[in-house]
Design an enzyme around this catalytic site. Structure first.
Site, PDB file in Angstrom:
ATOM      1  N   ARG A 220     -10.554 -11.190   1.402  1.00  0.00           N
ATOM      2  CA  ARG A 220     -11.453 -12.196   0.818  1.00  0.00           C
ATOM      3  C   ARG A 220     -10.857 -13.601   0.915  1.00  0.00           C
ATOM      4  O   ARG A 220     -11.594 -14.584   0.939  1.00  0.00           O
ATOM      5  CB  ARG A 220     -11.773 -11.812  -0.627  1.00  0.00           C
ATOM      6  CG  ARG A 220     -10.618 -11.864  -1.577  1.00  0.00           C
ATOM      7  CD  ARG A 220     -10.828 -11.003  -2.806  1.00  0.00           C
ATOM      8  NE  ARG A 220     -10.791  -9.584  -2.501  1.00  0.00           N
ATOM      9  CZ  ARG A 220     -10.977  -8.629  -3.405  1.00  0.00           C
ATOM     10  NH1 ARG A 220     -11.232  -8.946  -4.663  1.00  0.00           N
ATOM     11  NH2 ARG A 220     -10.931  -7.362  -3.062  1.00  0.00           N
TER      12      ARG A 220
ATOM     13  N   LYS B 277       0.833  -1.197   0.000  1.00  0.00           N
ATOM     14  CA  LYS B 277       0.000   0.000   0.000  1.00  0.00           C
ATOM     15  C   LYS B 277       0.871   1.252   0.000  1.00  0.00           C
ATOM     16  O   LYS B 277       2.044   1.203   0.399  1.00  0.00           O
ATOM     17  CB  LYS B 277      -0.893   0.012   1.247  1.00  0.00           C
ATOM     18  CG  LYS B 277      -1.953  -1.067   1.277  1.00  0.00           C
ATOM     19  CD  LYS B 277      -2.768  -0.970   2.560  1.00  0.00           C
ATOM     20  CE  LYS B 277      -3.856  -2.031   2.591  1.00  0.00           C
ATOM     21  NZ  LYS B 277      -4.912  -1.775   1.590  1.00  0.00           N
TER      22      LYS B 277
END
Length: 483
Positions: free
Chosen positions: A338, A264
């Site tokens: 996920r 990130k």
């Protein structure tokens, strides 16, 4: 924080008496009595607040303070108006450094006294909440510690219910606000075990890497392998009605998310401690349910890990086998939530649930779509959708339904595995993420809540919100009432 009810409010009951008045109605009887005692003071002050939201202070009234707030016309006093007035009152009380207050606001026309009391307490508690303080060289911040309400029709039972809800919300916020060097997967497991020791109705099992491997949870292990902190699968049960079909809440518990090798940006990476907010909300809801003694069987499943960079971290292009047996090509290591949820959702099958809701700070795409007002949710079950919408409206914890059309599944096709873990482009990111999860939920009714935009406030005043705890508690109250 102490909350209470009174039938006979007075100036001397607390440091400040707050009185909401209508522009088109006379003062209520108790206020008229106080006005007579004070030689018409309240009526004089009311003349200085002509518009809704206008306030006027009077200090040193028998050693106490008086705050008058204009609520407008009775027919126009809505739930939205109430929210605004309560916010203005709370901010004023905190600014003036009051420790206690007696709040007397008019009844809403459209809602019950129980609902109004609950909303006022939830909002006041939200605004008075203070971050966990690790500072050592300054005095602790002032706190509003006691609020007594005068609200005809409200009961002690409704008061206790509201207090249970805010306790669950606060627990969620405290966990989410904790720095990641303290709130590790192990720490989350310890918090779950602590709940089982506090409440006889709660039991808990916390599983480590060995048990996770034995169950074939290759996706959860892949995310965790870049960190020295071991992963945890937390299985926590609230036994409010053992004979009923369980409801399951699945929480994403990434206690820090660097993005892995798909790293990130440095800006605001500190806020990635909030990537376990789904897990925090599950524990907050379970604590509130235990306090409320809801007659339901509730199970919380939390998949927790850190997503970090190291020589052993999962790589883009790696293929893993999930607990379901399906294979996943990991093209983006920052789409890790996920992955851990996939194994947790498969694990949920063993309980044959009535329905499952997963809660996750899953995608930045949902923030682009909905901002920080509404939580995005997806489901193919219309009955479950109606239940979520109803609970959202009643709790004022807003949601917005996003599509889950089969056509979006094409974005997850992989030439090497059963699926990829993220689309190759940025389109429909929140929807394709939910489509990925849907592949692990075919054996039960399921809904997905993407709380990436609503779980915390960003920036200098970053703070967890405790959402969607109010929504989920309201939903579970309806489940309890239907059984």
């Amino acid at each position: 924080m102490n909350y209470g009810l009174t039938h006979t409010p007075s100036l001397t009951m607390s440091e400040c008496l707050v009185l909401g008045v209508f522009s088109d109605l006379a003062l209520p009887d108790f206020a008229t009595a106080i006005d007579n005692e004070q030689k018409g003071l309240i009526k004089k002050l009311c003349q200085r607040v002509p518009e809704p939201g206008n306030t006027v202070w009077q200090t040193d009234v028998e050693g106490h303070s008086l705050l008058i707030i204009q609520c407008g016309k009775k027919e126009e006093f809505s739930a939205n108006s109430l929210q605004k007035r309560v916010g203005e009152i709370t901010e004023a009380l905190i600014k003036q450094r009051f420790s206690s207050a007696t709040v007397c606001l008019p009844r809403l026309n459209q809602e019950s006294a129980e609902w109004q009391l609950e909303q006022m307490i939830v909002q006041i508690d939200n605004l008075r909440y203070q971050l966990l303080d690790f500072k050592t060289k300054h005095a602790k911040s002032h706190k509003l510690e006691s609020v007594i309400f005068h609200l005809p029709g409200a009961t002690e039972k409704s008061l206790e219910m509201a207090k249970a809800i805010v306790t669950g919300v606060e627990f969620c916020r405290d966990l989410a606000n904790m720095p990641a060097n303290i709130c590790t997967p192990t720490y989350l497991g310890e918090q779950a075990i602590s709940l089982s020791k506090q409440f006889d109705q709660i039991s808990c099992q916390v599983m480590g890497p060995e048990e996770i491997k034995e169950m074939g949870m290759g996706a959860l292990l892949a995310v965790a392998q870049g960190s020295d902190q071991p992963p945890r699968l937390i299985d926590i049960h609230y036994h409010g009605n053992k004979n009923s079909t369980p409801v399951i809440l699945v929480g994403k518990g990434i206690t820090f998310d660097s993005g892995g090798l798909s790293i990130k940006p440095a800006n605001a990476m500190d806020e990635m401690k909030y990537d376990m907010s789904g897990a925090a909300s599950v524990l907050g809801v379970i604590k509130a349910c235990a306090l409320l003694k809801l007659p339901i069987n509730l199970i919380g499943i939390i998949a927790s890990a850190e997503n970090l960079i190291s020589g052993s971290a999962v790589k883009s292009g790696d293929i893993v086998t999930t607990m379901s047996g399906q294979t996943v090509e990991i093209i983006n290591t920052d789409a890790e939530g996920r992955l851990v949820l996939a194994d947790a959702l498969t694990y949920a099958e063993r309980y044959n649930p009535d329905f499952v809701i997963d809660i996750a700070t899953l995608t930045g795409a949902i923030i682009v779509a909905l901002g920080n007002i509404a939580t995005g949710y997806m489901t193919r079950d219309e009955q479950l959708a109606k239940s979520i919408e109803r609970a959202a409206n009643e709790s004022q914890d807003k949601v917005w339904r996003m599509p889950l059309d089969e056509a979006y599944q094409d974005a997850l096709e992989s030439p090497l595995a059963d699926m990829i873990n993220a689309g190759f482009d940025r389109s429909a990111g929140s929807i394709t993420a939910a489509c990925f999860l849907s592949r692990f939920t075919e054996k039960y009714r399921w809904a997905h809540l993407d709380i990436a935009g609503t779980a915390w406030i960003s920036g200098k005043k970053r703070n967890a919100t405790g959402r969607p705890v109010p929504l989920l508690i309201q939903l579970l109250r309806h489940v309890a009432n239907s059984r």
